[in-house]
Design a protein around this motif. Sequence first.
Motif, short mmCIF file in Angstrom:
data_model
loop_
_atom_site.label_atom_id
_atom_site.label_comp_id
_atom_site.label_asym_id
_atom_site.label_seq_id
_atom_site.Cartn_x
_atom_site.Cartn_y
_atom_site.Cartn_z
N ARG A 18 0.82 -1.21 0.00
CA ARG A 18 0.00 0.00 0.00
C ARG A 18 0.86 1.26 0.00
NH1 ARG A 18 -4.69 1.46 4.48
NH2 ARG A 18 -5.42 3.36 3.48
N MET A 19 2.04 1.19 0.60
CA MET A 19 2.92 2.36 0.64
C MET A 19 3.44 2.73 -0.75
SD MET A 19 2.84 3.46 3.64
CE MET A 19 2.41 2.95 5.31
N ALA A 20 3.36 1.80 -1.69
CA ALA A 20 3.78 2.09 -3.07
C ALA A 20 2.63 2.60 -3.92
CB ALA A 20 4.38 0.84 -3.71
N ARG A 21 1.43 2.57 -3.37
CA ARG A 21 0.25 2.99 -4.13
C ARG A 21 0.18 4.51 -4.20
NH1 ARG A 21 -5.13 1.37 -1.32
NH2 ARG A 21 -4.12 -0.67 -1.48
N PRO A 22 0.01 5.11 -5.38
CA PRO A 22 -0.12 6.56 -5.46
C PRO A 22 -1.37 7.04 -4.72
CG PRO A 22 0.27 5.59 -7.63
CD PRO A 22 -0.03 4.46 -6.70
N ASP A 23 -1.23 8.10 -3.94
CA ASP A 23 -2.35 8.66 -3.19
C ASP A 23 -2.09 10.13 -2.94
OD1 ASP A 23 -4.46 9.31 -1.58
OD2 ASP A 23 -4.18 7.67 -0.15
N ASP A 24 -2.67 10.98 -3.78
CA ASP A 24 -2.43 12.42 -3.68
C ASP A 24 -3.00 13.02 -2.40
OD1 ASP A 24 -1.15 12.38 -6.11
OD2 ASP A 24 -2.94 12.94 -7.26
N ARG A 25 -3.96 12.34 -1.77
CA ARG A 25 -4.61 12.91 -0.59
C ARG A 25 -3.95 12.44 0.71
NH1 ARG A 25 -9.28 15.33 -2.43
NH2 ARG A 25 -10.07 15.68 -0.34
N ALA A 26 -3.03 11.49 0.63
CA ALA A 26 -2.35 11.01 1.83
C ALA A 26 -1.26 11.98 2.25
CB ALA A 26 -1.76 9.62 1.58
N ALA A 86 8.88 4.12 -5.97
CA ALA A 86 7.73 4.55 -5.18
C ALA A 86 7.99 4.38 -3.68
CB ALA A 86 6.49 3.75 -5.59
N LEU A 87 8.59 3.25 -3.29
CA LEU A 87 8.87 3.01 -1.88
C LEU A 87 9.96 3.94 -1.36
CD1 LEU A 87 8.65 -0.88 -1.84
CD2 LEU A 87 7.02 0.73 -0.86
N ARG A 88 10.96 4.21 -2.17
CA ARG A 88 12.00 5.17 -1.76
C ARG A 88 11.42 6.54 -1.52
NH1 ARG A 88 16.88 3.65 -6.00
NH2 ARG A 88 17.82 1.94 -4.77
N ALA A 89 10.52 6.95 -2.41
CA ALA A 89 9.90 8.26 -2.25
C ALA A 89 9.06 8.31 -0.98
CB ALA A 89 9.04 8.58 -3.48
N ALA A 90 8.30 7.25 -0.72
CA ALA A 90 7.45 7.22 0.47
C ALA A 90 8.28 7.22 1.74
CB ALA A 90 6.55 5.99 0.43
#
Length: 584
Positions: free
Chosen positions: A19-27, A262-266
Amino acid sequence: MQNPLGVSGSDWLIKASPRMARPDDRACPRHRRIAMRPLLAPEPAVPFRPYPWEEFGFGPFFAALDLVEHDGWSLEQVQEELRRTHGPFRGRGAPVHPAHLAWTSQVLERYVTARTAEQGAAAEAGLPPTRPVRQSWTWRTRRTDTPDMRGVRQYEHTVWGRAYASSDETVRDLWLPSLRRAKPVRPEAELAAVAQVMARGEATTPWRRARDLPPASPTGEGRLPELVRVFDFGCADGSAESLLSEGPGEVRQLFAEHAVPALRAAAGDDRRQPGESCVDCKAIAGCADLKRTPRLWGGRPTVPERRRRSVSVWDMRLHARCPAQYHLERHLHLDDLSGENQGARRGRAVDAWLDDRHGDRSGDSCRDREAPAVADVRDATGLDEPLARGAATMLAEHRLLCPLSGLGRNEQVLVQHRVTAYVPELDVVVLATPDLVYTHRGRWIWRETKTSAYPLPEGRSLLRSFPQLALGILLFHAGAIGDEPRRSWVELEHLRDEPGESRLERIDPARAETVEAARDVIAELAQPLLDDTTYEPRTGRHCYGCRARTWCKPGTAYVADGPRPPEVATERPSAQRGEELVLD
């Protein structure tokens, strides 16, 4: 790296779910970053506060599947156990709402049918059968003595879902449930993260508490698969979709290409964005971006105290209508796939059209553009001819009321802007998403647009008819928006499907009597919601449009015993803003 304010502990371990790799602009990025570091804890510590009812929709479903797949119960035995249950299912967790148990029984049967059919198809394709795996897979890197550039010494990747493997471990399957129909696709980064854990992970007992550290390194005892397959299961209709079927080499490439960035960014993003993430955030005590609004409506704390929650006008109105529907739809997200009524569809189409126009400030304003033709509205929205005609009339009416006509280019225009506030004495996060927030010569203005086939009710307070306006007044008064509430306005744009019948109403949030009236409205709606621990059904016309009525005995009986109204004015949250209303 220094810990953010509001948390304490160690950050040498990162635990990453797909889920941490899932794009979510509102998170909130900071919330994600902290959530990936399980050894960090809130400071000051937050005591455990149980929920009065099970809040995880899939919890009883997974417990029921455990009985079938691991304990040898028949489907009929488990369904009988679900029918007999009053309180926690199999003694686990919080009590389960009766309608939630009924939903679980229905979904359980659909799932068993879908997986049996898939296994039959797999056998025809020459694949070995896969059997349930009690402990899902985890992929852990070896713990090092020297931290990396993020200060991390070990990474742990997990998956969630129903796990299966062939007896020789050459094939691994994972089934991911979706509350509505099966998803034909999932974000590439999320799916790649899932597949990598399946391809590289080992069966492990999950650890959840910060004081229970994970093993220092993988055991290396298990055989890794030659094929991993991921399926999505639709709880609402029993559908199943194959999302992925790849070997370890292809999975490794997908992981490196999509999931790793994605995970690195998160893991490294420290920006703050208040919103729904605040409900579960460990660092809320130290967040300077979250507006504190003590005594926003003068509510009293619940006894006993409950876990932190979010509340919105949609929550309040839905609970006032039926507490059971509020719990089943808003908390558990149960959905029988019933369609919307015509008024709600038209209102949603008008909202989407206006959002698109107001979000584009590069062109002419609504007043400067020609009113859309009925055919254009029909083609763009998919509405039938009568609905498209009504929507076109509303959009033409809006041209005369559009707040952006003549607005300077230097003014701020925020479409569907999330406004978040925190009421500390209640430990409640308040969420609101006005249709439009904009500035005009130093004045902040909150605009709500409502569509209706009927005129505004005579003799009834606008604040009671549209509590969104009351909440906007309180948020202005508390300083959650702008710096000067005395120079602000709250507006209602009421669009009708009859030419010349639309209206624009303005309310001054700086007047003391207006603020008190707004407090009364929100307090009467919010306090019963915050105090409720039973979520009892309350039947009425709304039962016809309830998406959870299929599993609610009182609601089903109400609809069966009475004639259906010609058109039920169903209030549903819009697709873009889960807490707001589309009224017609």
